[in-house]
Scaffold this motif. Structure first.
Motif, PDB file in Angstrom:
ATOM      1  N   ALA A  66      44.450  33.678  48.542  1.00 57.22           N
ATOM      2  CA  ALA A  66      43.774  33.349  47.285  1.00 57.22           C
ATOM      3  C   ALA A  66      42.770  34.453  46.983  1.00 57.22           C
ATOM      4  O   ALA A  66      41.975  34.832  47.848  1.00 57.22           O
ATOM      5  CB  ALA A  66      43.059  32.005  47.399  1.00 57.22           C
ATOM      6  N   VAL A  67      42.838  35.002  45.771  1.00 53.94           N
ATOM      7  CA  VAL A  67      41.981  36.134  45.400  1.00 53.94           C
ATOM      8  C   VAL A  67      41.187  35.769  44.158  1.00 53.94           C
ATOM      9  O   VAL A  67      41.734  35.179  43.221  1.00 53.94           O
ATOM     10  CB  VAL A  67      42.838  37.396  45.114  1.00 53.94           C
ATOM     11  N   GLU A  68      39.898  36.111  44.138  1.00 52.14           N
ATOM     12  CA  GLU A  68      39.110  35.811  42.935  1.00 52.14           C
ATOM     13  C   GLU A  68      39.584  36.682  41.789  1.00 52.14           C
ATOM     14  O   GLU A  68      39.792  37.886  41.929  1.00 52.14           O
ATOM     15  CB  GLU A  68      37.616  36.030  43.188  1.00 52.14           C
ATOM     16  N   ARG A  69      39.763  36.041  40.626  1.00 45.13           N
ATOM     17  CA  ARG A  69      40.218  36.751  39.441  1.00 45.13           C
ATOM     18  C   ARG A  69      39.072  37.613  38.911  1.00 45.13           C
ATOM     19  O   ARG A  69      37.929  37.149  38.827  1.00 45.13           O
ATOM     20  CB  ARG A  69      40.633  35.736  38.372  1.00 45.13           C
ATOM     21  N   VAL A  70      39.380  38.863  38.585  1.00 48.22           N
ATOM     22  CA  VAL A  70      38.347  39.771  38.107  1.00 48.22           C
ATOM     23  C   VAL A  70      38.048  39.502  36.641  1.00 48.22           C
ATOM     24  O   VAL A  70      38.968  39.353  35.836  1.00 48.22           O
ATOM     25  CB  VAL A  70      38.802  41.236  38.266  1.00 48.22           C
ATOM     26  N   PHE A  71      36.793  39.434  36.321  1.00 49.03           N
ATOM     27  CA  PHE A  71      36.401  39.167  34.945  1.00 49.03           C
ATOM     28  C   PHE A  71      35.819  40.374  34.247  1.00 49.03           C
ATOM     29  O   PHE A  71      35.263  41.249  34.867  1.00 49.03           O
ATOM     30  CB  PHE A  71      35.415  37.997  34.890  1.00 49.03           C
ATOM     31  N   SER A  72      35.974  40.377  32.941  1.00 49.71           N
ATOM     32  CA  SER A  72      35.583  41.546  32.164  1.00 49.71           C
ATOM     33  C   SER A  72      34.138  41.466  31.686  1.00 49.71           C
ATOM     34  O   SER A  72      33.616  42.413  31.124  1.00 49.71           O
ATOM     35  CB  SER A  72      36.520  41.693  30.972  1.00 49.71           C
ATOM     36  N   GLN A  73      33.479  40.331  31.942  1.00 51.26           N
ATOM     37  CA  GLN A  73      32.113  40.186  31.440  1.00 51.26           C
ATOM     38  C   GLN A  73      31.119  41.114  32.148  1.00 51.26           C
ATOM     39  O   GLN A  73      30.093  41.457  31.611  1.00 51.26           O
ATOM     40  CB  GLN A  73      31.595  38.738  31.598  1.00 51.26           C
ATOM     41  N   SER A 102      45.425  33.567  42.074  1.00 51.73           N
ATOM     42  CA  SER A 102      44.078  33.943  41.631  1.00 51.73           C
ATOM     43  C   SER A 102      43.351  32.733  41.072  1.00 51.73           C
ATOM     44  O   SER A 102      43.963  31.876  40.438  1.00 51.73           O
ATOM     45  CB  SER A 102      44.165  35.005  40.533  1.00 51.73           C
ATOM     46  N   TYR A 103      42.057  32.654  41.311  1.00 52.48           N
ATOM     47  CA  TYR A 103      41.209  31.610  40.745  1.00 52.48           C
ATOM     48  C   TYR A 103      40.007  32.249  40.070  1.00 52.48           C
ATOM     49  O   TYR A 103      39.471  33.238  40.591  1.00 52.48           O
ATOM     50  CB  TYR A 103      40.713  30.653  41.841  1.00 52.48           C
ATOM     51  N   LEU A 148      36.847  30.233  48.077  1.00 51.31           N
ATOM     52  CA  LEU A 148      38.161  30.480  47.471  1.00 51.31           C
ATOM     53  C   LEU A 148      39.279  29.869  48.312  1.00 51.31           C
ATOM     54  O   LEU A 148      40.207  29.244  47.778  1.00 51.31           O
ATOM     55  CB  LEU A 148      38.422  31.990  47.412  1.00 51.31           C
ATOM     56  N   ALA A 149      39.189  30.072  49.627  1.00 49.88           N
ATOM     57  CA  ALA A 149      40.225  29.550  50.525  1.00 49.88           C
ATOM     58  C   ALA A 149      40.217  28.016  50.500  1.00 49.88           C
ATOM     59  O   ALA A 149      41.279  27.386  50.420  1.00 49.88           O
ATOM     60  CB  ALA A 149      39.998  30.087  51.942  1.00 49.88           C
ATOM     61  N   ILE A 150      39.004  27.408  50.521  1.00 50.37           N
ATOM     62  CA  ILE A 150      38.898  25.936  50.455  1.00 50.37           C
ATOM     63  C   ILE A 150      39.487  25.440  49.136  1.00 50.37           C
ATOM     64  O   ILE A 150      40.241  24.461  49.088  1.00 50.37           O
ATOM     65  CB  ILE A 150      37.419  25.495  50.586  1.00 50.37           C
ATOM     66  N   CYS A 151      39.139  26.121  48.039  1.00 47.21           N
ATOM     67  CA  CYS A 151      39.639  25.771  46.712  1.00 47.21           C
ATOM     68  C   CYS A 151      41.169  25.728  46.715  1.00 47.21           C
ATOM     69  O   CYS A 151      41.786  24.784  46.216  1.00 47.21           O
ATOM     70  CB  CYS A 151      39.112  26.792  45.699  1.00 47.21           C
ATOM     71  N   HIS A 152      41.793  26.735  47.328  1.00 43.18           N
ATOM     72  CA  HIS A 152      43.262  26.792  47.329  1.00 43.18           C
ATOM     73  C   HIS A 152      43.866  25.666  48.176  1.00 43.18           C
ATOM     74  O   HIS A 152      44.870  25.063  47.796  1.00 43.18           O
ATOM     75  CB  HIS A 152      43.742  28.152  47.823  1.00 43.18           C
ATOM     76  N   VAL A 153      43.244  25.388  49.321  1.00 41.71           N
ATOM     77  CA  VAL A 153      43.754  24.295  50.172  1.00 41.71           C
ATOM     78  C   VAL A 153      43.694  22.976  49.405  1.00 41.71           C
ATOM     79  O   VAL A 153      44.665  22.219  49.347  1.00 41.71           O
ATOM     80  CB  VAL A 153      42.912  24.168  51.475  1.00 41.71           C
TER      81      VAL A 153
END
Lengths: 178, 178
Positions: A66-73, A102-103, A148-153
Motif C-alpha cells: 500500500a502506497v500513499e497517493r501523491v498529491f499536487s497541493q 494507493s490511498y 497505510l498498512a493498517i488501512c489496507h488490511v
C-alpha cells in the motif's frame, strides 16, 4: 494478510509492515525509514531506495503493498521527488508480482482515527494504540507507513480487488492490449 | 559512445539511441515510443515501462542514459506522471550500472538547434538533419529522445563525469555513506 505500507519520500521514506484481518487488531511485523542525502545524485538516491524496498519486500513477503497517493497541493518541487519515490515503491511491489494499492492521506486518516482531517499526532497515537506498542514508532515517519498498512488490511484489500477487476475489464475491452 | 535518451512520459515515453563522438555527426541506432493506456492501473503502467526500458537498455548496451529533467511549470497532474516515468527511466539506467544524466529542455534545444527556445518542429527538423534521416522520426515523440541522446554525446558526457566526481567527493565527506 500481511501488508507493507510505504509513505514515499526521497529524503525519508517510511516503511511499515503489519499483519491482520479486517475488523481485528493488527500485529506489528517491522518498520523502518529509508533515508538518502539530498546532496547525492538523483540516480544514486532512486537506486538506493529501490534496493532497500526490494530487499524489504523479499524479506517480509507481504501479500500486498500500500502506497500513499501523491498529491499536487504540496510544494511542487517536493511533489516531484515524492512522485519519483512513489514510482520506485510501486515498482518494487509490482516487480514482485504483488497487488499495489494507493490511498489518499484522508482515506488513511479516516481508517485509523475515524476522521479524514486528523493531525499527525493523532495518527501516531492511534497507530501506537492499534498495534499495542509501548511507545510511538521512532522515527515518526514510520507511523504514516504503518497507518497505510493498517488501512489496507482493514479495507480487506477490497480496493485492490476492484482495481484488478477494472483492469481485467479494460484489458478485455482493448482486446488484451496492456 | 552510445547513448540512450529518454523523453519521459507515462502515456507516451520516447526512447532514442544514437552513437557518436563530441563534435562529429551521430549515427541513429534505434528509436521507439513506449505507450500505456491512461485507463490502466498505475502499477501496471509503471511495470510495463520498466520492462520495456530495461529490455531496450539490455538490447542496445548504451554507455550512458540521458533523461529529460522534469519541470514544475507544467500542469501539476501531468508532472506527477512524468516524474514517475522519469524515475523508472533513471532506475533502468542505474540498475544496469550506467551513468544517468538529466538535461533541461533548453539545454537539449540549445545543443541541437543553437537556441534554448527553439520549438518542437525545429528540434525535429534538426534531429532529422543531424542523423541524416530521409524523413522525420515517427512518431514525433521519439525526436525529443533522440535530441537528448545527441545532446549527451556532444557534451561528451562531461556533466556526468562532473556529477560522478561530485558524488565521490560527497561520499568521501560522509565517510563513504551513500
Amino acid at each position: 494478510m500481511r501488508v507493507l505500507g510505504v509513505d514515499p519520500g526521497l529524503t525519508r521514506c517510511g516503511v511499515g509492515v503489519v499483519e491482520g484481518r479486517p475488523g481485528r487488531p493488527c500485529t506489528l511485523i517491522d518498520y523502518t525509514v529509508v533515508r538518502s542525502d539530498p546532496g547525492d545524485d538523483l540516480a544514486h538516491r532512486l537506486l538506493n531506495l529501490d534496493l532497500a524496498l526490494t530487499e524489504l519486500v523479499a524479506r517480509h513477503r507481504p501479500d500486498a503493498v500500500a502506497v500513499e497517493r501523491v498529491f499536487s497541493q504540496h510544494n511542487v518541487r517536493t511533489v516531484m521527488g515524492t512522485a519519483q519515490a512513489s514510482a520506485v515503491a510501486i515498482l518494487a511491489g509490482a516487480r514482485a508480482g504483488l497487488p499495489v494499492q494507493s490511498y489518499t492521506p484522508s482515506e488513511v486518516k479516516a481508517a485509523v482515527t475515524g476522521s479524514g482531517t486528523a493531525d499527525k499526532a493523532q495518527v501516531t497515537a492511534m497507530v501506537t494504540r492499534l498495534l499495542r506498542l509501548d511507545a510511538p514508532p521512532r522515527p515518526a515517519d514510520a507511523a504514516d507507513a504503518l497507518a497505510l498498512a493498517i488501512c489496507h488490511v482493514w479495507r480487506g484489500g477490497i480496493k485492490s480487488k476492484l482495481a484488478a477487476a477494472t483492469a481485467a475489464a479494460v484489458a478485455g475491452r482493448n482486446g488484451g492490449r496492456l
